[in-house]
Design a protein around this motif. Sequence first.
Motif, PDB file in Angstrom:
ATOM      1  N   ARG B  17       0.867  -1.172   0.000  1.00 23.58           N
ATOM      2  CA  ARG B  17       0.000   0.000   0.000  1.00 23.58           C
ATOM      3  C   ARG B  17       0.909   1.229   0.000  1.00 23.58           C
ATOM      4  NH1 ARG B  17      -3.195   1.154   3.600  1.00 23.58           N
ATOM      5  NH2 ARG B  17      -3.806  -0.166   5.245  1.00 23.58           N
ATOM      6  N   ARG B  20       2.178   6.154   3.922  1.00 22.09           N
ATOM      7  CA  ARG B  20       1.173   7.043   4.485  1.00 22.09           C
ATOM      8  C   ARG B  20       1.766   7.737   5.694  1.00 22.09           C
ATOM      9  NH1 ARG B  20      -3.101   3.567   6.398  1.00 22.09           N
ATOM     10  NH2 ARG B  20      -1.370   3.055   7.720  1.00 22.09           N
ATOM     11  N   ASP B  21       1.254   8.873   6.002  1.00 22.88           N
ATOM     12  CA  ASP B  21       1.617   9.574   7.219  1.00 22.88           C
ATOM     13  C   ASP B  21       3.090   9.960   7.233  1.00 22.88           C
ATOM     14  OD1 ASP B  21      -0.459   7.497   9.309  1.00 22.88           O
ATOM     15  OD2 ASP B  21      -0.920   9.313   8.208  1.00 22.88           O
ATOM     16  N   GLY B  24       4.102  13.353   8.421  1.00 20.95           N
ATOM     17  CA  GLY B  24       3.607  13.805   9.714  1.00 20.95           C
ATOM     18  C   GLY B  24       2.348  14.616   9.528  1.00 20.95           C
ATOM     19  N   ALA B  25       2.138  15.586  10.393  1.00 21.86           N
ATOM     20  CA  ALA B  25       0.912  16.373  10.344  1.00 21.86           C
ATOM     21  C   ALA B  25       0.778  17.026   8.981  1.00 21.86           C
ATOM     22  CB  ALA B  25       0.956  17.428  11.433  1.00 21.86           C
ATOM     23  N   GLY B  26      -0.378  16.916   8.429  1.00 18.49           N
ATOM     24  CA  GLY B  26      -0.624  17.591   7.175  1.00 18.49           C
ATOM     25  C   GLY B  26      -0.673  16.670   5.985  1.00 18.49           C
ATOM     26  N   ASP B  27      -0.120  15.477   6.121  1.00 17.45           N
ATOM     27  CA  ASP B  27      -0.148  14.564   4.979  1.00 17.45           C
ATOM     28  C   ASP B  27      -1.396  13.698   5.038  1.00 17.45           C
ATOM     29  OD1 ASP B  27       0.286  12.909   2.910  1.00 17.45           O
ATOM     30  OD2 ASP B  27       1.740  11.651   3.981  1.00 17.45           O
ATOM     31  N   PHE B  28      -2.147  13.786   3.994  1.00 16.36           N
ATOM     32  CA  PHE B  28      -3.419  13.084   3.981  1.00 16.36           C
ATOM     33  C   PHE B  28      -3.296  11.694   3.415  1.00 16.36           C
ATOM     34  CE2 PHE B  28      -7.889  13.272   4.401  1.00 16.36           C
ATOM     35  CZ  PHE B  28      -8.075  14.354   5.241  1.00 16.36           C
ATOM     36  N   ARG B  31      -6.286  10.031   1.442  1.00 14.27           N
ATOM     37  CA  ARG B  31      -7.453   9.380   2.050  1.00 14.27           C
ATOM     38  C   ARG B  31      -8.203  10.363   2.933  1.00 14.27           C
ATOM     39  NH1 ARG B  31      -4.100   5.368   3.424  1.00 14.27           N
ATOM     40  NH2 ARG B  31      -3.669   5.060   1.234  1.00 14.27           N
ATOM     41  N   ARG B  32      -9.473  10.173   2.992  1.00 10.87           N
ATOM     42  CA  ARG B  32     -10.250  10.980   3.923  1.00 10.87           C
ATOM     43  C   ARG B  32     -10.879  10.067   4.956  1.00 10.87           C
ATOM     44  NH1 ARG B  32     -14.533  12.962   1.363  1.00 10.87           N
ATOM     45  NH2 ARG B  32     -14.017  11.856  -0.554  1.00 10.87           N
ATOM     46  N   PRO B  33     -11.046  10.538   6.169  1.00 14.00           N
ATOM     47  CA  PRO B  33     -11.537   9.661   7.227  1.00 14.00           C
ATOM     48  C   PRO B  33     -13.031   9.378   7.138  1.00 14.00           C
ATOM     49  CG  PRO B  33     -11.044  11.833   8.099  1.00 14.00           C
ATOM     50  CD  PRO B  33     -10.674  11.864   6.661  1.00 14.00           C
ATOM     51  N   THR B  34     -13.516   9.066   5.967  1.00 17.28           N
ATOM     52  CA  THR B  34     -14.918   8.682   5.866  1.00 17.28           C
ATOM     53  C   THR B  34     -14.985   7.289   5.273  1.00 17.28           C
ATOM     54  OG1 THR B  34     -15.346   9.295   3.584  1.00 17.28           O
ATOM     55  CG2 THR B  34     -15.343  11.065   5.188  1.00 17.28           C
ATOM     56  N   ALA B  36     -16.202   6.298   2.728  1.00 18.05           N
ATOM     57  CA  ALA B  36     -16.244   6.236   1.260  1.00 18.05           C
ATOM     58  C   ALA B  36     -14.877   5.953   0.662  1.00 18.05           C
ATOM     59  CB  ALA B  36     -16.783   7.546   0.706  1.00 18.05           C
ATOM     60  N   VAL B  37     -13.857   5.813   1.499  1.00 17.62           N
ATOM     61  CA  VAL B  37     -12.509   5.566   0.991  1.00 17.62           C
ATOM     62  C   VAL B  37     -12.423   4.159   0.399  1.00 17.62           C
ATOM     63  CG1 VAL B  37     -10.103   5.463   1.632  1.00 17.62           C
ATOM     64  CG2 VAL B  37     -11.621   7.057   2.785  1.00 17.62           C
ATOM     65  N   GLN B  39      -9.927   2.301  -0.314  1.00 17.81           N
ATOM     66  CA  GLN B  39      -8.887   1.462   0.277  1.00 17.81           C
ATOM     67  C   GLN B  39      -9.446   0.499   1.326  1.00 17.81           C
ATOM     68  OE1 GLN B  39      -5.663   1.008  -0.252  1.00 17.81           O
ATOM     69  NE2 GLN B  39      -5.408  -0.331   1.516  1.00 17.81           N
TER      70      GLN B  39
END
Lengths: 589, 215, 288
Positions: B17, B20-21, B24-28, B31-34, B36-37, B39
């Motif tokens: 995959r 991700r991350d 750090g802060a600010g990197d999405f 993906r959005r935390p809903t 509907a992703v 993944q």
Amino acid sequence: MASEAHAAAHVHVHEAPRGFIRKYIFSTDHKIIGIQYILLALVAVFVGMFLSLLMRLHLAWPSLEIPFFGLMTPEQYLALMTMHGTIMVFFVLTTAPQSGFGNFFLPIQIGAADMAFPVLNMLSFWFTFASFAVMLAAFFVSGGAPTSGWTAYVPLSALGEVAGPGLGAGQTLWVVSIAIFCGASLMGSLNFITTTLDLRTRGMLLFRMPLTVWAWFVTAILMLLGFAVLLAAGILLLLDRHAGTSFFIPGGLIVSDRLIDHKGGSPLLWQHLFWFFGHPEVYIAILPGMGIVSHVLSTFARKPIFGYRAMVFAILAIAMLGLGVWGHHMFMSGMSPYSAIAFSLLTMSIGVPSAIKTFNWIGTLWGARIRFAPPMLFALGFVSLFVTGGLSGIFLAQPTVDIYLHDTYFVVAHFHIIMGVAAIFGMFAGTYFWFPKMFGRAMHEGLGRLHFWLTFIGVYAIFMPMHYIGLAGHPRRYPDTTAVKFLAALDPVHTFMSIAAFVTIAAQVLFVLNLVWSLWKGKKVGINPWEATTLEWTVPSPPPHDNFAGHYPSVYRGPYEYAVPGAPQDFVPQHLPEAEPARHAGADD
Amino acid sequence: MAGKTAVEELELIDAGRPPRDSGGAGDFGGRRPTPAVPQVYVTGIWLALASILMFFMALTSALIVRRGLSTDWVPFDLPPLLWWNTAALLASSLTLETAHRALAAGRPLAYHRWWNVTTALGVLFLAGQWMAWAQLRAAGVYLATNPSSSFFYVLTGVHGLHLLGGIVALLYVATRRRRAAPWPVERTAVTATSIYWHFLSGLWVFLLLLLWWGR
Amino acid sequence: MENRQSGGASFLGPALFAVVLLGLIGSTVYIFARRIWWFPEPVTALGASIDRQFDYTLIITGIVFVLAQLGLAYTILRYRDRGGRAHYSHGHTGLEVIWIALTAILFVGLGIAAEAAWRDYHSLGPAAEGMPVEIWGKQFKWYFRYPGPDGQFGRTAPELVNDLAGNYMGVDFDDPAAKDDIITATLAVPVNQRVNVTLRTLDVTHSFFVRELRFKQDAVPGLLIRMNFTAEKAGTYEVVCAELCGLGHHQMRADLMVVPPDDFEKWLGEQAAYMAALTGAEPEPESE
């Protein structure tokens, strides 16, 4: 904030459903589902407690005619015992701390709008509900509820009515109920893991997750692996019972003067499969409690958790070791004595991560400014109980000492303190802590304190003496002590424990009264009544349908930034942008 | 008992995959935390596979223990039809892969065709399994005849149920495609279904070898 | 801020907590030290080493118990909120490592120390001579079988079980080795004699438990489980069932009589005579 505007522009259509049924019954909202699980567990815990009340009445006064029940027969006692264990383990200890609180708070704490698979989540609850209904139905079939204990050891559980009352239809319903429960748990745990991995909001690194989330996440992994094995075992047991196979039932059994028409099966195979699930199940019950207690301790100590990473690795270590120690339930089972040694040493090594947790909890309190609100009282009570129950495990983990203590009341005392009472203290801490968030009103503090003191003293009064009758060699699962001479001397202890149990059970009525009273009359609270740092305290109380209304927070630091020098307040929430020098940025520096 | 540790599971999930991350802060991480992703469907299917694998490992260890401990294990000949069924299932994995590649190459017609061939081969496999059962019944080998036959029926039965689920998934993707679902969602459904289907093919080969060994 | 918890500055709550914990420590230490409820004296050498291991465990866990609960009581009392801010710290890696090493050595060491007695218990070594006895569990009674003068147990078959005729375990009396087998409902053994027991069951799982022997072992359907014990003190001890076996589980008891060798021979002779009368009166087992 350009990125926020970007996020808002793509807000997923997540409209609140209208209509009572879609909103409250077949809801896909993780918060409603969480509350459904908690309500189910609340009903289950009172059913289970009522069964223990009847058992304690009988143990203290064996010849007492219980109103509406009459004189209790041994098979009735064993049925109560089996159902008490099953209901408490599956429908309370597995359901409330993980599926209940986890469902409500895991998505909010990682900044997500809902679980990854909302429909699966709903199905998972309704499977659990169906499973509970089937389990309760076992009381009402001919022969009554099963009498083979919550471990359903074969061949007792596999032979049917011929082996004893309740082992016919009642036992079948038991196995079916457990199989449904396995399905529910697999769906639920899959959802928890996926949500934690994929739906964390920006900046919510793994090592910035609250310890509650870590505990739910690791518990879900244990459930995903453990319940799959229990399901396989349950299917084989059903086939042995109803399709004439011989997976577990050996040949040449004579039961009630009848020759049993099976051959070659292995009763130990059932024990291995059952405990491969059964031991991780113990951690499934206690890990979420550990998470909640860490969370609450840090908040009310007004101090960062001591050794955040060590706490995370301890959870992982407990879970991993927990998958490899099932054999310590089987030291006297006829299993190879060599494998007993391996299982024993592995089990003793679980003492290490458990000791880390205790050490770090006390380390968190060291130099703290402790606020003694009801959630904190229960969290502190949990630490005390965890120490007591953990240490008695050190005795039982050694096969040498277990020779004497195995299947005595010492074991019953051990697992009730660590897996029963400590886990329930975790739930109480969670309830008093999160009730304001869930319903927008605080629980009554005075009642909460009274509830704590009665319960804390009560459970020790019930379960400490239980160790002592174990030392005296009192075997467990005895409906009465009349047939064995050396047990007569222990009867006064039984009476003492029963009275302590009645007081403790009465104290739980205070809890329910407090719940109901607070729902309507509790003091209204704002967003963050406890001055806490994690994301659930950034949304309204109760949170709206989609939690963050599409404006997902960004996370800038670890979860427990209390007493940060130079900060304007004694707590710095996770979502506040960088406000002070980077060296205070969090636990991951 | 065989199985994976929690950490191995995590690595399994994390393999393949995108990073991700990392920032750090600010990197999405796209993906959005809903929910509907897309993944999540791939992650979910890998987790389901871990659980299914655990389920079959439990049955496998039961077979090994049950066979090793007792003296009443009577071998029986596996119906030769099983080899044809195996060929059909392995072929279905190939056609599925072909479909997948056609999709990636932007040839929707070929993708549709191979997808349907896969579904047909899956149905053929299940029908073949059913016939194998019928042959055994005709030969007097029933579920409770002997532990060897008990395990045969249980393993083939639960594998068949899982495969039935796979066929439902194949059909579901086929119907979604007609409804002109958004591109990323369809792609995710195709990926998730493919992972599941290939897993069941591999699992079947393993089960067949196990049954052949424990005849 | 929104609200400062009312209990924050109170002394009463922390004090009460400390008092309860002190009460817990005090009562627990007192009850364990006075041995108010305790095991009976062991009658085997192995029992003594099991008790020694228990004592080690009790001392170690006892110290940890007292220190941990005292530590909890102290921190609760000492660090109650009296205004100001807490000490900002994320932990101490050095302390953590020391603690891990300490508990690992303590717990794993304890586990290793326990191993020797376990090996003795299961006689993980060459088998030794001893008096053979079979222990049979059956809902809800214990039965015992002595091989008689020939030292051989006769064949058993479940279809021969006949409780009315006293053939509780289905001994095939046509088997020459079975002719002199003795079935009893009481277990008698000579003092200081190693007894090689074989645990068997006719129906479900039972567990043979004698407190004074420090002996507990499940009897598992389909398995023959071989164990041994040597009782060093004469007396009568209670045998109970420790594994749930059905509705009569709590009534499944028998007596273990440890007697001088002469008394044992006399007792066994009586049992043999009774047995002979019983099997003589029994119809041919295979007449049907």
